[in-house]
Motif scaffolding. Structure first.
Motif, short mmCIF file in Angstrom:
data_model
loop_
_atom_site.label_atom_id
_atom_site.label_comp_id
_atom_site.label_asym_id
_atom_site.label_seq_id
_atom_site.Cartn_x
_atom_site.Cartn_y
_atom_site.Cartn_z
N PHE A 1 8.91 10.22 -4.33
CA PHE A 1 7.58 9.05 -4.91
C PHE A 1 8.34 7.27 -3.94
O PHE A 1 6.79 6.84 -3.85
CB PHE A 1 7.68 9.02 -6.50
N ARG A 2 9.01 6.84 -4.32
CA ARG A 2 9.44 5.88 -4.31
C ARG A 2 9.08 5.82 -2.63
O ARG A 2 9.27 3.90 -2.50
CB ARG A 2 11.10 5.59 -4.65
N CYS B 1 5.67 5.09 -1.81
CA CYS B 1 4.99 3.68 -2.55
C CYS B 1 5.47 2.55 -1.87
O CYS B 1 4.91 1.33 -1.40
CB CYS B 1 6.12 3.87 -4.52
N TYR B 2 7.10 2.96 -1.51
CA TYR B 2 7.33 1.80 -0.19
C TYR B 2 6.72 1.51 0.88
O TYR B 2 6.13 0.63 1.42
CB TYR B 2 8.80 1.44 0.20
#
Lengths: 196, 339
Positions: free
Chosen positions: A49-50, A53-54
Motif C-alpha cells: 500500500f505504501r 501510495c508513494y
C-alpha cells in the motif's frame, strides 16, 4: 505529520527475517488456505500500500491497486506461476506493473482532474500546506522518471528499504541499485527544477 | 561518472539517516560536493514525503476481498479435481472398495500361484498373511451357514496344526487363534490340546470357564507351551439340558396354562393374586405339564372342588413355581406332559 513519519519509519525498520513468509504459509497459499492467505496479507499489505501510495499519491487508488495485487497473487498461484520464495519481490514487482498499466490507461483516456473546489476525503487538516505542495511537486516529477527509477526511489526513500532489500525486491544486484539510485535522484532533481 | 560516486552517495545517505547534516556530509567529500549537493537535497525531499500507513478499514476491506477470492478459488480447485481424488467424499470410499476388489480379483486369477505357495506357511513366514487373508476371502464369499461353519472349523484346525508344527520345530512365533477351554489348572490352561501358560502380565477376560470359546494371542515357546498375551472370551459354554428322570429328586412341575376361549373374556383373566386351582400330577424332574386352571367363577363350584389343592398364592399368573433350589428345575426344553 512528524509522528506519522516516525511511526512509519519504525514499521519500516522491522528486520527482514520478520517479514519472510514460512514455507507453511507458502504451502497454505497454494491451497488457498484462509489462515495462510490472511497471514501473508497482514504481513505485506502495508508495504504494498505504501509503495503504491508513494508512486501515485492517491490513497483511494492505492487501496484498489494494493488489493488487486493480492488477488493477482492468488490467481498466479492457481495458474502455477506464483512465487516460490521471494514473495515480497513478487508483490512489489506486480504492484509496479499494475501502476504502470494504470498510468498507461490514464494517458490513453485522460480523465478530467478534480478541481481544487472538490474536498479531498483523505485530506489531513494538520498537514502543512507548504509541505503538501512540495509533495505534489515531487510526485509529479517522480512520474516523469522511468519505472525502475520510480521504483528505486519509492523503495529506498518511501519504504526505507536498505540497498540489499531494494536489490532483492527489484531482482538486481546491489551495485546496480547504487547506480540506479544515483541516476534516479539526479533525474528527479532535474525534473523538479524543470516542473514549475 | 565514476563508480566511486555511487558509493559516496550511499555513505552520505547513511550518514544523513544517522542524524548528520548535509554540510557535514559534503565536507567529507569536497571534491564531489558539487555533484552530491543537488542529489542529496533531492534525496532529503524524497524522504520527507509522508509515508501513509494504510487505515484499518482499508486493510479490513482488502483482506475481506482477498479471503473471498481465496474461498472461491478453493472451491474451484476442489471442483476441478477428479472425484476419486477428492477427500471426504464417496470417491474415497469408492477407491478403497475398488482397491479391495482389485486385490480379490488378483487373488482369484493371477494370484492363485501365490495362494498355493502360501498354503503351507506358518506364523512368522512372509506368506502367512497371504494365507490368512485368503482364508478370510473364502469365508466372506461363502453364504451357506453350514458350509461357512464347516470351513471355519477347518481353519481352526489348521491353526492348531500350525501351532503344533511350531512346537515341533522349536520356533518362537506370535500366533492368534480361537479354541475351546478344556482345562484350567492354576496358571496352565489347556485349549484344544494346546497348553497355555498364563503369565502375570497376560490379559485375561473375566468369567472364562471350561467349555468357553476364547480367542488367544500369544507366543509359542520351547517345550510345547504357548505363553498367553491375551485371552478374550468369545462365548460361554452352552448347557446341555438333562431330560432323563431322576428318582431321587421330588419333581417340581412347571405350570403351563392353556386358557379356554370364553365368551366372557373378562372372567377368564387371571390376575396376580387370583385364586386358581389345578389338578396335581406326578411328573419327572425338569418336566412341564399342562394343567386345567379352574377359575373361581362361582362359590358353589369352588365348594365342590374344595378338596382339590389350592395353589393360588404360590402360582400367580401361571408363572413357573419358585425355584426349589435345583439347577435343572427350569429347563424349558423338557418334554411337555399333557394333563
Amino acid at each position: 505529520m512528524n509522528n506519522q513519519l516516525t511511526l512509519s519509519r519504525a514499521l519500516l525498520s522491522m528486520p527482514i527475517s520478520a517479514t519472510v513468509p514460512s514455507q507453511d504459509e507458502i504451502n497454505g497459499l497454494r491451497n488457498f488456505d484462509s489462515q495462510a492467505t490472511g497471514a501473508i496479507y497482514d504481513r505485506y499489505f502495508p508495504e504494498v500500500f505504501r509503495f503504491v501510495c508513494y508512486r501515485l499519491n492517491d490513497e483511494i487508488l492505492a487501496e484498489d491497486i494494493a488489493s488487486d495485487v493480492f488477488v493477482r497473487l492468488l490467481e498466479a498461484t492457481r495458474n502455477g506461476r506464483g512465487p516460490n520464495s521471494n514473495l515480497r519481490a513478487w508483490l512489489l514487482s506486480t504492484a509496479s506493473h499494475v501502476i504502470t498499466d494504470h498510468l498507461r490507461k490514464i494517458y490513453r483516456r485522460p480523465t478530467e482532474a478534480l478541481s481544487d473546489d472538490h474536498p479531498d476525503p483523505q485530506e489531513n487538516p494538520l498537514r502543512d500546506v507548504e509541505q503538501r505542495e512540495r509533495e505534489i511537486h515531487i510526485k509529479a516529477a517522480l512520474q516523469t522518471l522511468t519505472v525502475e527509477q520510480q521504483n528505486v526511489i519509492a523503495l529506498r526513500f518511501g519504504q526505507g528499504f536498505s540497498l540489499e532489500e531494494t536489490a532483492q525486491a527489484l531482482k538486481k544486484n546491489v551495485n546496480a541499485i547504487k547506480q540506479l539510485q544515483f541516476r534516479a535522484l539526479a533525474a528527479l532533481n532535474r525534473q523538479m527544477v524543470e516542473i514549475p | 561518472m565514476s563508480k566511486n560516486l555511487y558509493d559516496v552517495l550511499e555513505t552520505c545517505l547513511t550518514a544523513l539517516d544517522s542524524g548528520a547534516d548535509l554540510e557535514t556530509c559534503l565536507n567529507l567529500f569536497p571534491a564531489l560536493s558539487d555533484e552530491l549537493r543537488p542529489v542529496l537535497e533531492t534525496a532529503a525531499q524524497a524522504r520527507a514525503v509522508a509515508v501513509n500507513t494504510p487505515p484499518a478499514n482499508v486493510q479490513r476491506r482488502g483482506k475481506a476481498r482477498l479471503l473471498q477470492a481465496a474461498a472461491e478459488m478453493r472451491e474451484q480447485k476442489a471442483a476441478a479435481l477428479p472425484f476419486w481424488k477428492r477427500k471426504n467424499n464417496a470417491g474415497h470410499s469408492f477407491r478403497l472398495a475398488f482397491s479391495a476388489l482389485a486385490v480379490i480379483a488378483f487373488m482369484l486369477t493371477g494370484g492363485t500361484g501365490l495362494v498355493s505357495a502360501s498354503s503351507s506357511a506358518l506364523p512368522g513366514d512372509h506368506l502367512y498373511p497371504v494365507k490368512r487373508g485368503w482364508e478370510d476371502v473364502q469365508l466372506a464369499f461363502i453364504f451357506d451357514p453350514h458350509e461357512h461353519e464347516h470351513l471355519s472349523q477347518q481353519f481352526e484346525k489348521e491353526r492348531l496344526d500350525e501351532i503344533h508344527h511350531l512346537f515341533d520345530t522349536g520356533r518362537t512365533e506370535h500366533v492368534y487363534f480361537q479354541a475351546t477351554v478344556e482345562q484350567q489348572t492354576g496358571n496352565v490352561w489347556t485349549v484344544d490340546g494346546v497348553q497355555i501358560l498364563i503369565e502375570p502380565e497376560s490379559q485375561i477376560d473375566p468369567g472364562i470357564v471350561v467349555g468357553a470359546l476364547v480367542e488367544i494371542k500369544g507366543d509359542t515357546e520351547n517345550g510345547g507351551v504357548l505363553k498367553a498375551d491375551q485371552i478374550r472370551l468369545l462365548a460361554l459354554p452352552s448347557v446341555t439340558p438333562t431330560t432323563s428322570p431322576r428318582e431321587d429328586i421330588t419333581a417340581t412341575p412347571t405350570l403351563v396354562t392353556t386358557p379356554e376361549p370364553s365368551q366372557d373374556a373378562s372372567k377368564d383373566e387371571i390376575h396376580a393374586g387370583s385364586e386358581t386351582e389345578y389338578q396335581n400330577e406326578t411328573v419327572s424332574e425338569g418336566e412341564t405339564f399342562e394343567a386345567e386352571v379352574i377359575l373361581p367363577l362361582a362359590s358353589t363350584h369352588h365348594d365342590a372342588e374344595k378338596d382339590k389343592r389350592k395353589s393360588t398364592e404360590d402360582v400367580p399368573e401361571s408363572t413357573p413355581y419358585p425355584d426349589s433350589g435345583d439347577e435343572d428345575n427350569s429347563q424349558e426344553s423338557s418334554p411337555t406332559h399333557d394333563g
